[in-house]
Scaffold this motif. Structure first.
Motif, mmCIF file in Angstrom:
data_model
loop_
_atom_site.group_PDB
_atom_site.id
_atom_site.type_symbol
_atom_site.label_atom_id
_atom_site.label_comp_id
_atom_site.label_asym_id
_atom_site.label_seq_id
_atom_site.Cartn_x
_atom_site.Cartn_y
_atom_site.Cartn_z
ATOM 1 N N SER A 189 0.825 -1.219 0.000
ATOM 2 C CA SER A 189 0.000 0.000 0.000
ATOM 3 C C SER A 189 0.858 1.268 0.000
ATOM 4 O O SER A 189 0.476 2.291 0.549
ATOM 5 N N ASP A 190 2.039 1.150 -0.604
ATOM 6 C CA ASP A 190 2.923 2.313 -0.711
ATOM 7 C C ASP A 190 3.120 2.601 -2.197
ATOM 8 O O ASP A 190 3.985 2.025 -2.856
ATOM 9 N N ALA A 191 2.279 3.502 -2.727
ATOM 10 C CA ALA A 191 2.292 3.788 -4.162
ATOM 11 C C ALA A 191 3.613 4.387 -4.598
ATOM 12 O O ALA A 191 4.118 4.094 -5.690
ATOM 13 N N GLN A 192 4.204 5.214 -3.752
ATOM 14 C CA GLN A 192 5.478 5.851 -4.096
ATOM 15 C C GLN A 192 6.599 4.829 -4.254
ATOM 16 O O GLN A 192 7.431 4.937 -5.150
ATOM 17 N N HIS A 197 10.231 3.059 -12.113
ATOM 18 C CA HIS A 197 11.023 3.996 -12.923
ATOM 19 C C HIS A 197 12.522 3.718 -12.833
ATOM 20 O O HIS A 197 13.286 4.235 -13.665
ATOM 21 N N SER A 198 12.946 2.902 -11.877
ATOM 22 C CA SER A 198 14.368 2.553 -11.755
ATOM 23 C C SER A 198 14.749 1.334 -12.601
ATOM 24 O O SER A 198 15.931 0.977 -12.667
ATOM 25 N N TYR A 200 -2.155 -3.209 -11.011
ATOM 26 C CA TYR A 200 -1.894 -3.061 -9.570
ATOM 27 C C TYR A 200 -1.935 -1.588 -9.135
ATOM 28 O O TYR A 200 -2.282 -1.293 -7.993
ATOM 29 N N LEU A 201 -1.610 -0.676 -10.053
ATOM 30 C CA LEU A 201 -1.740 0.749 -9.728
ATOM 31 C C LEU A 201 -3.204 1.125 -9.536
ATOM 32 O O LEU A 201 -3.541 1.909 -8.643
ATOM 33 N N GLU A 217 -1.599 7.334 -12.842
ATOM 34 C CA GLU A 217 -0.395 6.601 -13.272
ATOM 35 C C GLU A 217 -0.769 5.404 -14.136
ATOM 36 O O GLU A 217 -0.100 5.102 -15.133
ATOM 37 N N ALA A 218 -1.841 4.735 -13.751
ATOM 38 C CA ALA A 218 -2.304 3.567 -14.510
ATOM 39 C C ALA A 218 -2.763 3.990 -15.897
ATOM 40 O O ALA A 218 -2.517 3.291 -16.896
#
Length: 299
Positions: free
Chosen positions: A244-247, A254-255, A273-274, A282-283
């Motif tokens: 539950s940590d979107a960041q 992105h990495s 999942y987003l 984002e999705a």
């Protein structure tokens, strides 16, 4: 033998000290057909002690000879290397026939007269692991550990890790495996065992980090590795989304290398999942990227 000797010496000491404390030595008499030998009891006990010491020294000498791995030692204990080699051959045939239990027994028996005792016990342990005889495998490994030399240590560690994985002893297996990954980073068996450990413990990021080395070493064929890669990435995306940590999920995404970011399978998994964790914008971006890639493929 030593315990028996101690008990006997205690009894002899009692016989020796008893008459001495009483002030009367007593008499020991031996009669043969035409001979009569008499001596003080204390003299008899001293001679008996000397005789016992001689017997013990003879025992030690013969024990070394019988337990030595020289030709004389093998001949005396009737455990020749030839018998050991025959048992090894029979065990290998039984192993190919699928008779794991009997093969393990013969591997263990072959150790008694083998030039390389560790090898016989390791083969027995591996056979027992394959047959899920984990208690017996642990016993065989303990026997192998007693005679294991530095040149055999790597093989010993691999068998030990396989047993630990079967017993779900993951922390212990991980310590040894990570050490081996540093020492032998391109060894195929080490890579496979590490991959198995990381999958079973759900450490999908470790699987992803291991994949380049597995591709270089050709631990599996390329199609299999591609399947493992897909499973690992999708499992990692799901794992991060459940926190539950979107960041954390987006930062991880992105990495990743460009080849992963442009892969439609991974993009679809990320979009799914987003959406589940409420990151609809984002999705939506990912879904637009997917539709563009699909249009390119059609054209």
């Amino acid at each position: 033998m030593i315990k028996i000797l101690i008990i006997f010496l205690a009894l002899v000491g009692g016989f020796f000290l008893g008459p001495l404390l009483q002030g009367h030595q007593g008499l020991a008499v031996f009669e043969f057909v035409n001979y009569r030998v008499s001596m003080s009891f204390n003299s008899f006990m001293i001679l008996e002690l000397i005789g016992l010491l001689c017997l013990y020294l003879i025992y030690c000498i013969f024990n070394k000879i019988f337990n030595s791995k020289t030709a004389l030692g093998n001949w005396l204990r009737l455990k020749s290397p030839k018998k050991s080699i025959k048992r090894l051959e029979q065990a290998q045939i039984l192993l190919l026939e699928g008779n794991y239990q009997q093969a393990a027994k013969l591997f263990t028996k072959s150790a008694k007269g083998a030039k390389n005792t560790t090898l016989s016990y390791l083969l027995a342990a591996q056979t027992q692991i394959d047959n899920d005889e984990l208690i017996q495998a642990n016993q065989s490994l303990e026997q192998a550990a007693r005679t294991c030399q530095s040149k055999e240590m790597f093989a010993f560690q691999l068998v030990q890790i396989r047993l630990q994985l079967k017993n779900h002893e993951y922390p212990a297996a991980r310590i040894v495996l990570e050490q081996l990954l540093n020492e032998k980073p391109r060894n195929i068996e080490v890579l496979r065992l590490a991959d198995q450990l990381y999958y079973e413990t759900g450490d999908y990021q470790a699987v992803i980090d291991l994949l380049p080395a597995m591709y270089k070493a050709k631990a599996y064929n390329e199609s299999q590795l591609d399947q493992f890669k897909q499973v690992a990435y999708i499992a990692r995306i799901k794992q991060l989304s459940t926190d539950s940590d979107a960041q954390a999920l987006t930062k991880w995404w992105h990495s990743q290398p460009r080849a992963i970011l442009n892969n439609m399978t991974y993009q679809k998994a990320m979009a799914t999942y987003l959406n589940q964790i409420g990151q609809n914008s984002e999705a939506e971006k990912l879904l637009k990227s997917i539709s563009k890639l699909e249009q390119k493929e059609r054209t």
